[in-house]
Design a protein around this motif. Structure first.
Motif: not given
Length: 248
Positions: A146-147, A105-106, A109-110, A102-103, A113, A95, A98
């Protein structure tokens, strides 16, 4: 950095509402707090600060009910917790290298999911194979770092199995509490933890405490389809807002 000085009154209200709503979902279902609140906080804070602030809130609320979690959790939770402790620093390091756009966006998307996983129909008991448990622990740790979201792998693992609801909830919440603790320790170790986030967490915690209490009270009174729709709407809105922020 003075975190509170970066918030306008409207932003504080939004953060309080997000804290309350995500904690209500946590109390109701045993998961969903980080999935819902991180994308919202990431609109006003950097992704790193949003994740670490969520970790503070998760630790606070987890410690408020730790005796119940320890008593009711399944033994598999400790295997997952050990793997989360090893892999969370890796996720947090990724993280930090990044870009914020971009982070975001990721993270969005997490969240999406998890939204898809929540909407999947319930299946029979999942195979409780050691490899399955190990994979859940590794993925959960990477997502924690990361998130700030250990839930996407953990929730299907417990909710999709034929075990008592209280066991599933306690196992998930114990993992989330320990994962958030690991996230904070990792952040401090690599020098990205801003301790002024503790002040903001203290400001938001009463809303988390109230939301979690009301969610626990409502647990079992709301039909499964209803709460899945509510979580999906909030989750989808937060993810779209994070994508808009990244590309805007």
């Amino acid at each position: 950095m003075d975190i509170l000085a970066g918030y306008e009154a409207a932003a504080v209200v939004v953060a309080l509402l997000a804290a309350f709503g995500s904690a209500f979902v946590r109390g109701l279902t045993g998961f969903g707090m980080a999935i819902l609140i991180v994308p919202v906080l990431a609109l006003a804070l950097s992704p790193v600060d949003a994740v670490l602030l969520t970790n503070f809130l998760s630790v606070f609320i987890g410690m408020s009910e730790i005796r119940r979690l320890l008593r009711s959790a399944e033994k598999s939770a400790w295997i997952i917790i050990a793997l989360v402790a090893v892999t969370t620093p890796v996720g947090l390091y990724l993280l930090t290298i990044t870009s914020p756009a971009i982070a975001r966006v990721v993270i969005a998307f997490i969240a999406l999911s998890a939204f898809v996983a929540i909407l999947l129909p319930r299946r029979g008991a999942l195979d409780h194979h050691p490899a399955t448990t190990g994979g859940v622990g590794i993925l959960s740790g990477l997502m924690t770092g990361y998130a700030g979201m250990p839930g996407p792998p953990v929730v299907p693992y417990y909710v999709g199995r034929d075990i008592p609801r209280e066991t599933a909830k306690a196992s998930m919440l114990l993992i989330f509490t320990c994962a958030s603790t690991t996230g904070l320790l990792s952040g401090a170790a690599i020098g990205v933890l801003d301790w002024s986030l503790l002040l903001l967490a203290a400001l938001l915690f009463p809303a988390v405490l109230l939301g979690n209490w009301l969610g626990n009270k409502a647990s079992g009174r709301i039909e499964d389809r209803t709460w899945r729709i509510c979580v999906g709407l909030v989750l989808g809105t937060a993810a779209l807002a994070a994508l808009w922020k990244a590309f805007g």
